[in-house]
Design a protein around this motif. Sequence first.
Motif, PDB file in Angstrom:
ATOM      1  N   GLU A 268      20.611  22.419  47.350  1.00  0.00           N
ATOM      2  CA  GLU A 268      21.890  22.203  46.673  1.00  0.00           C
ATOM      3  C   GLU A 268      22.849  23.363  46.941  1.00  0.00           C
ATOM      4  O   GLU A 268      24.017  23.153  47.282  1.00  0.00           O
ATOM      5  CB  GLU A 268      21.641  22.060  45.175  1.00  0.00           C
ATOM      6  CG  GLU A 268      22.919  21.976  44.364  1.00  0.00           C
ATOM      7  CD  GLU A 268      22.642  22.256  42.900  1.00  0.00           C
ATOM      8  OE1 GLU A 268      23.617  22.279  42.147  1.00  0.00           O
ATOM      9  OE2 GLU A 268      21.490  22.473  42.530  1.00  0.00           O
ATOM     10  N   LYS A 270      22.771  25.370  49.394  1.00  0.00           N
ATOM     11  CA  LYS A 270      23.098  25.447  50.816  1.00  0.00           C
ATOM     12  C   LYS A 270      24.242  24.501  51.176  1.00  0.00           C
ATOM     13  O   LYS A 270      25.113  24.829  51.974  1.00  0.00           O
ATOM     14  CB  LYS A 270      21.862  25.114  51.647  1.00  0.00           C
ATOM     15  CG  LYS A 270      22.104  25.148  53.142  1.00  0.00           C
ATOM     16  CD  LYS A 270      20.817  24.847  53.898  1.00  0.00           C
ATOM     17  CE  LYS A 270      21.055  24.864  55.403  1.00  0.00           C
ATOM     18  NZ  LYS A 270      19.804  24.561  56.145  1.00  0.00           N
ATOM     19  N   TYR A 271      24.212  23.292  50.540  1.00  0.00           N
ATOM     20  CA  TYR A 271      25.186  22.282  50.914  1.00  0.00           C
ATOM     21  C   TYR A 271      26.354  22.177  49.947  1.00  0.00           C
ATOM     22  O   TYR A 271      27.330  21.486  50.213  1.00  0.00           O
ATOM     23  CB  TYR A 271      24.524  20.907  51.030  1.00  0.00           C
ATOM     24  CG  TYR A 271      23.633  20.793  52.231  1.00  0.00           C
ATOM     25  CD1 TYR A 271      24.156  20.655  53.503  1.00  0.00           C
ATOM     26  CD2 TYR A 271      22.245  20.837  52.095  1.00  0.00           C
ATOM     27  CE1 TYR A 271      23.342  20.550  54.613  1.00  0.00           C
ATOM     28  CE2 TYR A 271      21.414  20.744  53.201  1.00  0.00           C
ATOM     29  CZ  TYR A 271      21.967  20.603  54.452  1.00  0.00           C
ATOM     30  OH  TYR A 271      21.159  20.504  55.541  1.00  0.00           O
ATOM     31  N   ALA A 272      26.236  22.807  48.773  1.00  0.00           N
ATOM     32  CA  ALA A 272      27.308  22.678  47.786  1.00  0.00           C
ATOM     33  C   ALA A 272      28.435  23.646  48.110  1.00  0.00           C
ATOM     34  O   ALA A 272      28.226  24.865  48.101  1.00  0.00           O
ATOM     35  CB  ALA A 272      26.780  22.946  46.386  1.00  0.00           C
ATOM     36  N   PRO A 273      29.634  23.171  48.385  1.00  0.00           N
ATOM     37  CA  PRO A 273      30.724  24.090  48.686  1.00  0.00           C
ATOM     38  C   PRO A 273      31.316  24.742  47.446  1.00  0.00           C
ATOM     39  O   PRO A 273      31.882  25.794  47.517  1.00  0.00           O
ATOM     40  CB  PRO A 273      31.760  23.188  49.372  1.00  0.00           C
ATOM     41  CG  PRO A 273      31.489  21.824  48.826  1.00  0.00           C
ATOM     42  CD  PRO A 273      30.024  21.768  48.554  1.00  0.00           C
ATOM     43  N   LEU A 277      31.570  19.916  42.818  1.00  0.00           N
ATOM     44  CA  LEU A 277      30.792  18.780  43.297  1.00  0.00           C
ATOM     45  C   LEU A 277      29.649  18.445  42.358  1.00  0.00           C
ATOM     46  O   LEU A 277      29.062  17.371  42.452  1.00  0.00           O
ATOM     47  CB  LEU A 277      30.255  19.047  44.700  1.00  0.00           C
ATOM     48  CG  LEU A 277      29.159  20.122  44.863  1.00  0.00           C
ATOM     49  CD1 LEU A 277      27.777  19.504  44.734  1.00  0.00           C
ATOM     50  CD2 LEU A 277      29.304  20.823  46.183  1.00  0.00           C
ATOM     51  N   ALA A 314      24.877  16.883  45.548  1.00  0.00           N
ATOM     52  CA  ALA A 314      25.381  17.762  46.610  1.00  0.00           C
ATOM     53  C   ALA A 314      25.302  17.071  47.970  1.00  0.00           C
ATOM     54  O   ALA A 314      26.253  17.126  48.765  1.00  0.00           O
ATOM     55  CB  ALA A 314      24.568  19.055  46.622  1.00  0.00           C
ATOM     56  N   LEU A 315      24.168  16.411  48.228  1.00  0.00           N
ATOM     57  CA  LEU A 315      24.033  15.700  49.505  1.00  0.00           C
ATOM     58  C   LEU A 315      25.006  14.536  49.588  1.00  0.00           C
ATOM     59  O   LEU A 315      25.566  14.252  50.658  1.00  0.00           O
ATOM     60  CB  LEU A 315      22.595  15.204  49.659  1.00  0.00           C
ATOM     61  CG  LEU A 315      21.529  16.287  49.842  1.00  0.00           C
ATOM     62  CD1 LEU A 315      20.143  15.671  49.900  1.00  0.00           C
ATOM     63  CD2 LEU A 315      21.789  17.101  51.103  1.00  0.00           C
ATOM     64  N   HIS A 317      27.859  14.335  48.140  1.00  0.00           N
ATOM     65  CA  HIS A 317      29.189  14.910  48.387  1.00  0.00           C
ATOM     66  C   HIS A 317      29.326  15.318  49.848  1.00  0.00           C
ATOM     67  O   HIS A 317      30.392  15.152  50.457  1.00  0.00           O
ATOM     68  CB  HIS A 317      29.414  16.109  47.465  1.00  0.00           C
ATOM     69  CG  HIS A 317      30.770  16.728  47.602  1.00  0.00           C
ATOM     70  ND1 HIS A 317      31.057  17.692  48.547  1.00  0.00           N
ATOM     71  CD2 HIS A 317      31.929  16.510  46.913  1.00  0.00           C
ATOM     72  CE1 HIS A 317      32.329  18.039  48.439  1.00  0.00           C
ATOM     73  NE2 HIS A 317      32.869  17.350  47.454  1.00  0.00           N
ATOM     74  N   ARG A 318      28.234  15.841  50.408  1.00  0.00           N
ATOM     75  CA  ARG A 318      28.276  16.241  51.817  1.00  0.00           C
ATOM     76  C   ARG A 318      28.496  15.037  52.725  1.00  0.00           C
ATOM     77  O   ARG A 318      29.289  15.084  53.673  1.00  0.00           O
ATOM     78  CB  ARG A 318      26.942  16.911  52.172  1.00  0.00           C
ATOM     79  CG  ARG A 318      26.880  17.483  53.558  1.00  0.00           C
ATOM     80  CD  ARG A 318      27.680  18.755  53.657  1.00  0.00           C
ATOM     81  NE  ARG A 318      27.467  19.425  54.913  1.00  0.00           N
ATOM     82  CZ  ARG A 318      27.991  20.602  55.239  1.00  0.00           C
ATOM     83  NH1 ARG A 318      28.749  21.222  54.364  1.00  0.00           N
ATOM     84  NH2 ARG A 318      27.755  21.158  56.403  1.00  0.00           N
ATOM     85  N   SER A 321      31.968  13.884  52.416  1.00  0.00           N
ATOM     86  CA  SER A 321      32.868  14.803  53.134  1.00  0.00           C
ATOM     87  C   SER A 321      32.855  14.524  54.628  1.00  0.00           C
ATOM     88  O   SER A 321      33.903  14.568  55.283  1.00  0.00           O
ATOM     89  CB  SER A 321      32.443  16.250  52.859  1.00  0.00           C
ATOM     90  OG  SER A 321      32.545  16.549  51.486  1.00  0.00           O
ATOM     91  N   MET A 322      31.661  14.223  55.152  1.00  0.00           N
ATOM     92  CA  MET A 322      31.579  13.896  56.580  1.00  0.00           C
ATOM     93  C   MET A 322      32.368  12.630  56.887  1.00  0.00           C
ATOM     94  O   MET A 322      33.050  12.533  57.911  1.00  0.00           O
ATOM     95  CB  MET A 322      30.123  13.723  56.989  1.00  0.00           C
ATOM     96  CG  MET A 322      29.310  15.009  56.988  1.00  0.00           C
ATOM     97  SD  MET A 322      27.578  14.703  57.372  1.00  0.00           S
ATOM     98  CE  MET A 322      27.726  13.970  58.994  1.00  0.00           C
TER      99      MET A 322
END
Length: 548
Positions: A268, A270-273, A277, A314-315, A317-318, A321-322
């Motif tokens: 979380e 690592k991928y949470a900006p 989110l 988090a994933l 949201h990632r 985002s992509m």
Amino acid sequence: MAILQQYFPKKPKPRLSQRILLINLITLLIPLIGILQTNNYRQTLINRELTVLETDAHIFATALSNSVITSNTFEEERLSPEMAGEILRRFEIISGHRSRLFVPSGLLVFDTNQRNTGSNIEIEILPETSYLGWVQQILSGMSEWLLSLGLSEDNLEVYQEFPLQSADNYSEVLQALNGTASHMVRKRDDGHLVLTAAVPVQLYRRVLGALMLSQDDRAISLAIQQFHLDIFLVFLASLTVTIILSVFLSRTIARPLYRLANAAEEIEQKYAPSETLLLPSTIPINKIPITKSLSQRRDEIGHLAHSLNRMTRALQHRIESMEHFGADIAHELRNPITSMRSALENIGRSPLSEADRTMFNILQQDITRLDRLIYDIAESCRIEAEFAKNMPEKIDLTDLLKTFVVLHTPLSSQTFITQFNDNPVFILGYRDRLGQVLENLVNNAKSFSPPHGRIFLKTSREKTIAKFSIGDEGPGIAPENFEKIFERFFSLRPKQEIFGHHSGLGLSICRQIIEALGGKIYAGNRFNSDGSVAGAIFTVELPHLSVG
């Protein structure tokens, strides 16, 4: 700070470990509670002691009948107290029972606790000095307390020791003088029991007296105390083993859960900006695999569920985002490309030299390729996001291919040769994306087949695998390129094809879609009867959905 505390809670207490230990201890306490229910066991010991006491009394009475003497005056047979006393003292040494002898008149003529008949001086055997350790003494005291709780003695007659005893003081002695053996259980003032058994002393069916044997419940109490002591020792040993096993079990369950939770938190972070989110409003809770009720638990499982929820958000949201990034990039790049295409079209309307015309054609092909490349990149970004947000549906693979053939036959110069399964072949998937795979593979087959060639479509099922394949009549694929053609931007196009019509992402997108559905796609060649290559073939395998 409040937001951080809400979504990054402190590490919970090890309640799961405590529950494991508590459940094991409750199971272990069940036999321990049975100590309170010792009535049946104690009554069995009392009945056994009464039986032994009565049997010994019969044996002693038989021996006493040999001590009968005959009076010369009246020719009357009677017992000799002196001879009977000598016999009973010897029996006392062997058995430990107190013996009392009564004559038919009810008079007590001998008592092993008195040195002389009629004397008030009594002999009482003192209990043995206890050399038990203090732990065993405590356990013995607890055993006596439990014993007092477990047995009701309100209905027992109180034992009284009269200075001048007679048969009238003991109902069992009166019955023995009448020729009937009997026994009795009484209680003393200190709470202990007195067991007595009285039998008639007979000679040729004539009652010459009554013999009463008595003992206290010391042996019974010691047996029950030993029984309790054994249970306590087994309980302590079992308790030790239970605690060790519970700690081991909790470590093998709780610690891996904490490790999973920590790993989820690392993913979380690592991928949470940002913190935003993590807000629940970004993703509906019904889209998250961990249920809300599970994450509200206050133990290790709840901690893990909460961490997995946050990791999933988090994933998610990632992925979103992509998707947005791909769409934004495609939109921003298409604007200058559209402008470039318009400028080139205007230039193309002007007279150009042969060299300029060549450069013009190259630029036009590159712009067409860029436009196609941007579209395929945006599609690739949308696939994962679409799969993450939407649920797959049940699809009949045979019906999907039949519909595709009906729609594309009028638009194709090639002929479709079909070999479909007679029965429905169901899979779980996304109809639009599977249609995209079919279109990419069929377009690839068309580009390599002759203008009026054949394209082969086939569906089949092998156990738990649903398969479909698409073949062409092209030159085939070199074995070393069977895997390379699925790599991004790898292109192996026919020489006659106009440059820029393909981006090199078509087959890569096909593999991305199929693998996301839990299947696989691979390339190969078709062969003629003589062993020569008849064309390429692409085979897709997907998990078959059983319908029952």
